[in-house]
Design an enzyme around this catalytic site. Structure first.
Site, PDB file in Angstrom:
ATOM      1  N   GLU A  43       0.853  -1.199   0.000  1.00  0.00           N
ATOM      2  CA  GLU A  43       0.000   0.000   0.000  1.00  0.00           C
ATOM      3  C   GLU A  43       0.876   1.231   0.000  1.00  0.00           C
ATOM      4  OE1 GLU A  43      -3.435   1.017  -0.149  1.00  0.00           O
ATOM      5  OE2 GLU A  43      -2.297   2.880  -0.201  1.00  0.00           O
ATOM      6  N   ARG A  65      -0.210   4.619   0.301  1.00  0.00           N
ATOM      7  CA  ARG A  65      -0.633   5.917   0.856  1.00  0.00           C
ATOM      8  C   ARG A  65      -0.115   6.180   2.271  1.00  0.00           C
ATOM      9  NH1 ARG A  65      -6.005   7.666   0.336  1.00  0.00           N
ATOM     10  NH2 ARG A  65      -6.557   6.043  -1.147  1.00  0.00           N
ATOM     11  N   GLY A 106      -8.179   0.163  -6.729  1.00  0.00           N
ATOM     12  CA  GLY A 106      -9.266   1.094  -6.471  1.00  0.00           C
ATOM     13  C   GLY A 106      -9.548   2.105  -7.564  1.00  0.00           C
ATOM     14  N   GLY A 153     -25.286  15.114  -9.271  1.00  0.00           N
ATOM     15  CA  GLY A 153     -26.244  14.822  -8.189  1.00  0.00           C
ATOM     16  C   GLY A 153     -26.277  13.349  -7.843  1.00  0.00           C
ATOM     17  N   ILE A 177     -22.013  11.026  -3.948  1.00  0.00           N
ATOM     18  CA  ILE A 177     -21.078  11.930  -3.266  1.00  0.00           C
ATOM     19  C   ILE A 177     -21.668  13.330  -3.172  1.00  0.00           C
ATOM     20  CG2 ILE A 177     -18.838  13.100  -3.511  1.00  0.00           C
ATOM     21  CD1 ILE A 177     -17.644  10.509  -4.436  1.00  0.00           C
ATOM     22  N   HIS A 194     -41.614  -5.066  18.013  1.00  0.00           N
ATOM     23  CA  HIS A 194     -42.372  -3.825  18.091  1.00  0.00           C
ATOM     24  C   HIS A 194     -41.898  -3.017  19.283  1.00  0.00           C
ATOM     25  CE1 HIS A 194     -45.745  -1.067  17.843  1.00  0.00           C
ATOM     26  NE2 HIS A 194     -45.873  -1.210  19.149  1.00  0.00           N
TER      27      HIS A 194
HETATM   28  P1  FAD Z   1      -9.587   1.690  -2.694  1.00  0.00           P
HETATM   29  O1  FAD Z   1     -10.298   1.819  -1.416  1.00  0.00           O
HETATM   30  O2  FAD Z   1      -9.554   2.843  -3.603  1.00  0.00           O
HETATM   31  O3  FAD Z   1      -8.109   1.241  -2.303  1.00  0.00           O
HETATM   32  C1  FAD Z   1      -7.094   1.113  -3.240  1.00  0.00           C
HETATM   33  C2  FAD Z   1      -5.774   1.376  -2.550  1.00  0.00           C
HETATM   34  O4  FAD Z   1      -4.728   0.990  -3.431  1.00  0.00           O
HETATM   35  C3  FAD Z   1      -5.510   2.837  -2.219  1.00  0.00           C
HETATM   36  O5  FAD Z   1      -5.263   2.997  -0.855  1.00  0.00           O
HETATM   37  C4  FAD Z   1      -4.280   3.212  -3.061  1.00  0.00           C
HETATM   38  O6  FAD Z   1      -3.398   4.071  -2.359  1.00  0.00           O
HETATM   39  C5  FAD Z   1      -3.648   1.857  -3.265  1.00  0.00           C
HETATM   40  N1  FAD Z   1      -2.823   1.757  -4.488  1.00  0.00           N
HETATM   41  C6  FAD Z   1      -3.165   2.124  -5.749  1.00  0.00           C
HETATM   42  N2  FAD Z   1      -2.175   1.817  -6.608  1.00  0.00           N
HETATM   43  C7  FAD Z   1      -1.182   1.253  -5.864  1.00  0.00           C
HETATM   44  C8  FAD Z   1       0.083   0.731  -6.164  1.00  0.00           C
HETATM   45  N3  FAD Z   1       0.549   0.689  -7.414  1.00  0.00           N
HETATM   46  N4  FAD Z   1       0.843   0.252  -5.151  1.00  0.00           N
HETATM   47  C9  FAD Z   1       0.397   0.261  -3.877  1.00  0.00           C
HETATM   48  N5  FAD Z   1      -0.806   0.746  -3.533  1.00  0.00           N
HETATM   49  C10 FAD Z   1      -1.583   1.227  -4.508  1.00  0.00           C
HETATM   50  N6  FAD Z   1     -18.570   2.948  -0.500  1.00  0.00           N
HETATM   51  C11 FAD Z   1     -19.464   2.365   0.314  1.00  0.00           C
HETATM   52  O7  FAD Z   1     -19.737   1.162   0.169  1.00  0.00           O
HETATM   53  N7  FAD Z   1     -20.097   3.069   1.294  1.00  0.00           N
HETATM   54  C12 FAD Z   1     -19.862   4.377   1.486  1.00  0.00           C
HETATM   55  O8  FAD Z   1     -20.439   4.975   2.395  1.00  0.00           O
HETATM   56  C13 FAD Z   1     -18.936   5.021   0.647  1.00  0.00           C
HETATM   57  N8  FAD Z   1     -18.665   6.327   0.806  1.00  0.00           N
HETATM   58  C14 FAD Z   1     -17.747   6.927  -0.011  1.00  0.00           C
HETATM   59  C15 FAD Z   1     -17.520   8.285   0.152  1.00  0.00           C
HETATM   60  C16 FAD Z   1     -16.612   8.925  -0.662  1.00  0.00           C
HETATM   61  C17 FAD Z   1     -16.358  10.399  -0.464  1.00  0.00           C
HETATM   62  C18 FAD Z   1     -15.891   8.184  -1.640  1.00  0.00           C
HETATM   63  C19 FAD Z   1     -14.873   8.849  -2.508  1.00  0.00           C
HETATM   64  C20 FAD Z   1     -16.128   6.842  -1.818  1.00  0.00           C
HETATM   65  C21 FAD Z   1     -17.069   6.193  -1.013  1.00  0.00           C
HETATM   66  N9  FAD Z   1     -17.358   4.846  -1.160  1.00  0.00           N
HETATM   67  C22 FAD Z   1     -18.293   4.253  -0.358  1.00  0.00           C
HETATM   68  C23 FAD Z   1     -16.694   4.019  -2.175  1.00  0.00           C
HETATM   69  C24 FAD Z   1     -15.566   3.187  -1.531  1.00  0.00           C
HETATM   70  O9  FAD Z   1     -14.649   4.053  -0.928  1.00  0.00           O
HETATM   71  C25 FAD Z   1     -14.884   2.328  -2.588  1.00  0.00           C
HETATM   72  O10 FAD Z   1     -15.838   1.543  -3.266  1.00  0.00           O
HETATM   73  C26 FAD Z   1     -13.864   1.394  -1.944  1.00  0.00           C
HETATM   74  O11 FAD Z   1     -12.897   2.112  -1.228  1.00  0.00           O
HETATM   75  C27 FAD Z   1     -13.194   0.534  -3.003  1.00  0.00           C
HETATM   76  O12 FAD Z   1     -12.262  -0.310  -2.414  1.00  0.00           O
HETATM   77  P2  FAD Z   1     -10.985  -0.835  -3.209  1.00  0.00           P
HETATM   78  O13 FAD Z   1     -10.258  -1.683  -2.228  1.00  0.00           O
HETATM   79  O14 FAD Z   1     -11.388  -1.409  -4.490  1.00  0.00           O
HETATM   80  O15 FAD Z   1     -10.132   0.457  -3.561  1.00  0.00           O
HETATM   81  P1  NAI Z   2     -22.142   8.908  -9.208  1.00  0.00           P
HETATM   82  O1  NAI Z   2     -21.956   8.063 -10.410  1.00  0.00           O
HETATM   83  O2  NAI Z   2     -22.922   8.401  -8.072  1.00  0.00           O
HETATM   84  O3  NAI Z   2     -22.840  10.278  -9.626  1.00  0.00           O
HETATM   85  C1  NAI Z   2     -22.312  11.124 -10.584  1.00  0.00           C
HETATM   86  C2  NAI Z   2     -23.425  12.014 -11.090  1.00  0.00           C
HETATM   87  O4  NAI Z   2     -22.860  13.042 -11.845  1.00  0.00           O
HETATM   88  C3  NAI Z   2     -24.406  11.282 -11.985  1.00  0.00           C
HETATM   89  O5  NAI Z   2     -25.719  11.531 -11.536  1.00  0.00           O
HETATM   90  C4  NAI Z   2     -24.130  11.856 -13.364  1.00  0.00           C
HETATM   91  O6  NAI Z   2     -25.272  11.927 -14.182  1.00  0.00           O
HETATM   92  C5  NAI Z   2     -23.628  13.244 -13.009  1.00  0.00           C
HETATM   93  N1  NAI Z   2     -22.737  13.846 -13.997  1.00  0.00           N
HETATM   94  C6  NAI Z   2     -21.706  13.258 -14.662  1.00  0.00           C
HETATM   95  N2  NAI Z   2     -21.089  14.165 -15.437  1.00  0.00           N
HETATM   96  C7  NAI Z   2     -21.727  15.348 -15.243  1.00  0.00           C
HETATM   97  C8  NAI Z   2     -21.547  16.665 -15.765  1.00  0.00           C
HETATM   98  N3  NAI Z   2     -20.555  16.950 -16.627  1.00  0.00           N
HETATM   99  N4  NAI Z   2     -22.380  17.636 -15.352  1.00  0.00           N
HETATM  100  C9  NAI Z   2     -23.371  17.369 -14.474  1.00  0.00           C
HETATM  101  N5  NAI Z   2     -23.584  16.142 -13.956  1.00  0.00           N
HETATM  102  C10 NAI Z   2     -22.771  15.147 -14.321  1.00  0.00           C
HETATM  103  O7  NAI Z   2     -20.658   9.336  -8.797  1.00  0.00           O
HETATM  104  P2  NAI Z   2     -20.093  10.076  -7.509  1.00  0.00           P
HETATM  105  O8  NAI Z   2     -21.186  10.722  -6.742  1.00  0.00           O
HETATM  106  O9  NAI Z   2     -18.936  10.867  -7.957  1.00  0.00           O
HETATM  107  O10 NAI Z   2     -19.562   8.850  -6.663  1.00  0.00           O
HETATM  108  C11 NAI Z   2     -18.559   7.973  -7.177  1.00  0.00           C
HETATM  109  C12 NAI Z   2     -18.700   6.606  -6.628  1.00  0.00           C
HETATM  110  O11 NAI Z   2     -18.403   6.553  -5.250  1.00  0.00           O
HETATM  111  C13 NAI Z   2     -20.105   6.079  -6.819  1.00  0.00           C
HETATM  112  O12 NAI Z   2     -20.055   5.106  -7.833  1.00  0.00           O
HETATM  113  C14 NAI Z   2     -20.469   5.452  -5.521  1.00  0.00           C
HETATM  114  O13 NAI Z   2     -20.684   4.077  -5.698  1.00  0.00           O
HETATM  115  C15 NAI Z   2     -19.276   5.653  -4.595  1.00  0.00           C
HETATM  116  N6  NAI Z   2     -19.773   6.248  -3.353  1.00  0.00           N
HETATM  117  C16 NAI Z   2     -20.627   5.522  -2.585  1.00  0.00           C
HETATM  118  C17 NAI Z   2     -21.188   6.050  -1.456  1.00  0.00           C
HETATM  119  C18 NAI Z   2     -22.145   5.245  -0.683  1.00  0.00           C
HETATM  120  O14 NAI Z   2     -22.213   4.053  -0.892  1.00  0.00           O
HETATM  121  N7  NAI Z   2     -22.897   5.821   0.237  1.00  0.00           N
HETATM  122  C19 NAI Z   2     -20.887   7.411  -1.025  1.00  0.00           C
HETATM  123  C20 NAI Z   2     -20.020   8.104  -1.937  1.00  0.00           C
HETATM  124  C21 NAI Z   2     -19.484   7.518  -3.031  1.00  0.00           C
END
Ligand code: FAD
Ligand code: NAI
Length: 471
Positions: free
Chosen positions: A36, A38, A148, A185, A188, A450
């Protein structure tokens, strides 16, 4: 270059996909390492995703409730004020607690944690550029790529993470913006839009599509969700595309255009959150060395056992197909490790829950109405509003409803869509029902405690083939 260590399994990426795969592989008896880069484990989810966003959502909700709701509950408080630095600190504390926890799990389960950037020399040889300097080469019988995803920037406008921010910047704003414009919308945009709206920002969401909530949301639910957020103060510009984005000093100017009518408008904002989706992250992996195939969206192509086109190299999580969700990545991590060890593993892509952690929460699993219509499946609907649920009413938190979609011929539950308090917890029951192919009657005849919110799920099931009792 240090000596050549040799492993059964090496996982690249320590996110929910990668760290879970590494722990499971080691538990199954494989000599395992996880690379990893980061400097902390837990990936996007723990460091800049799920966890910090939920910390901010929870604490901004408490603040908002304290200001606007608790007087009616018989609690008088004076002098409520926001201490943003401390709220951000509380978020950071929750993050480090969990990332350190994963490090502890690696020690417990004997996973070697290699801090650095991994890249392929060949399919079974990796080079690691170590964070502490220098490099190390390691051999692995099996490699699991779990690198990721990364936020997509608006074309031609890189994030400055101050005024034009990705979710990462939006989780660390040092002051509450007066005006926050969110592009996209989806999940995120709505979660982080909620955080800053509750803390006092005027939030406008510009969305290209005609509805909010992102991919996979049921259209009827999306409409009710939009109404609820509008009541909370969100402004929405749907069917609208952003044509340009420019920061000048402390002001960001956003040119937008109606997607249908071409009407142009200029918006200004203190901060713009670009939340238009995430892209699979494969930078620096040197995939060329092993000829791994990617699709048009940049996702690593895999078969149904997570094998890439390179021998011994598997791939899971956000960097490959499927929803970008932490629990999906985790389940794939377990299955990939099991495939290596036993040749079997299981992920049911028809039963992966989605949750949007706003207030009320939105959660769903299985098919949407629009999907069933498109597939010509005959279905029945069972609905139940939270205003008829005794616990929701008692808590004075009764916005939303449960909607269950049931196959007409068999009574099998095909989908469940919930807006309401704790929908994210309630969806677990619906997911189990879908996983076990439960009928609506199975659920309706299962005793539910309930007074609980989950009774609304039982009553919705009942409503699909009979009448609900309390509504
Ligand atoms: P990641 O979590 O992206 O992990 C990949 C890791 O690989 C990173 O730490 C990176 O540094 C490392 N890496 C990359 N390349 C290399 C390399 N060459 N060598 C070593 N390390 C490397 N999902 C949910 O289910 N619920 C949520 O509430 C939710 N909220 C979110 C909120 C936000 C703001 C965001 C951005 C995402 C959210 N997600 C949520 C999505 C979720 O974070 C991802 O689906 C999840 O982290 C994916 O897991 P992953 O292990 O595939 O990748
Ligand atoms: P998203 O795919 O959920 O939403 C992106 C939105 O942006 C879509 O509605 C799309 O139509 C719109 N869009 C795209 N291009 C545009 C443009 N040029 N102008 C205006 N609108 C535009 O992606 P988001 O919110 O960035 O999240 C990324 C990923 O992170 C999601 O796939 C989600 O699975 C994951 N995530 C999950 C969470 C959870 O499970 N609670 C929380 C946050 C993120």
């Amino acid at each position: 270059v240090r000596g050549l260590a040799s492993y059964d399994t090496v996982v690249i990426g320590g996110g929910p996909g990668g760290y879970v795969a590494a722990i499971k592989a080691s538990q199954l008896g494989q000599k395992t390492a996880c690379i990893e880069k980061r400097g902390a484990l837990g990936g996007t989810c723990l460091n800049v995703g799920c966890i910090p966003s939920k910390a901010m959502l929870n604490n901004s909700h408490i603040y908002h409730q304290t200001l606007h709701d608790i007087k009616a509950r018989g609690i008088d408080v004076d002098g409520v004020s926001l201490n943003l630095p401390n709220m951000l600190k509380a978020k950071d504390t929750s993050v480090t607690g969990l990332t350190k926890g994963v490090e502890g799990l690696f020690k417990k389960y004997k996973v070697d944690y290699i801090k650095g950037t991994g890249s392929f020399v060949s399919a079974n040889k990796l080079k690691v550029d170590l964070l502490e300097g220098g490099e190390e080469q390691i051999e692995a019988k099996n490699v699991i790529i779990a690198t990721g995803s990364d936020a997509m920037a608006f074309p031609g406008v890189p994030f400055d993470e101050e005024r034009i921010v990705s979710s990462t910047g939006a989780l660390s704003l040092q002051e509450v913006p007066k005006k926050l414009t969110v592009i996209g919308g989806g999940v995120i945009g709505l979660e982080l839009g909620s955080v800053w709206s509750r803390l006092g920002a005027e939030v406008t969401v510009v969305e290209f599509m005609s509805g909010i909530g992102g991919v996979g949301i049921d259209e009827e639910i999306a409409k009710s969700f939009q109404k609820i957020l509008t009541k909370q103060g969100f402004k929405f510009k749907l069917n609208t595309k952003v044509t340009s984005l420019k920061r000048e000093g402390d002001v960001v100017t956003i040119e937008v255009e109606g997607a249908k009518d071409g009407k142009k408008e200029t918006l200004t904002s203190d901060v713009v959150l670009v939340a238009i989706g995430r892209r699979p992250y494969t930078d620096g992996l040197n995939l060329e060395a092993i000829g791994v195939e990617k699709d048009k969206k940049g996702r690593i192509v895999i078969d149904n056992q997570f094998n890439t086109s390179a021998p011994g190299v598997k791939c899971i999580g956000d960097v490959t197909f499927g929803p970008m969700l932490a629990h999906k990545a985790e389940d794939e991590g377990i299955a990939a490790a099991e495939f290596i060890q036993t040749g079997h593993g299981h992920v049911n892509y028809d039963a992966i829950p989605s949750v949007i952690y706003t207030h009320p929460e939105v959660a769903w699993v299985g098919k949407t109405e629009q999907e069933l219509k498109a597939a010509n499946v005959e279905y029945k609907i069972g609905k139940y509003p939270f205003l008829a649920n005794s616990r929701a009413k008692t808590n004075n938190d009764q916005e939303g409803s449960v909607k269950i979609l049931v196959e007409k011929e068999t009574d099998k539950i095909l989908g469940a869509h919930i807006i309401g308090p704790n929908a994210g917890e309630m969806i677990a029951e619906a997911t189990l029902a879908v996983e076990y192919s439960a009928s609506a009657e199975d659920v309706a005849r299962t005793c539910h405690a309930h007074p609980t919110l989950s009774e609304a799920f039982k009553e919705a099931a009942m409503a699909s083939y009979d009448k609900p009792v309390n509504f």
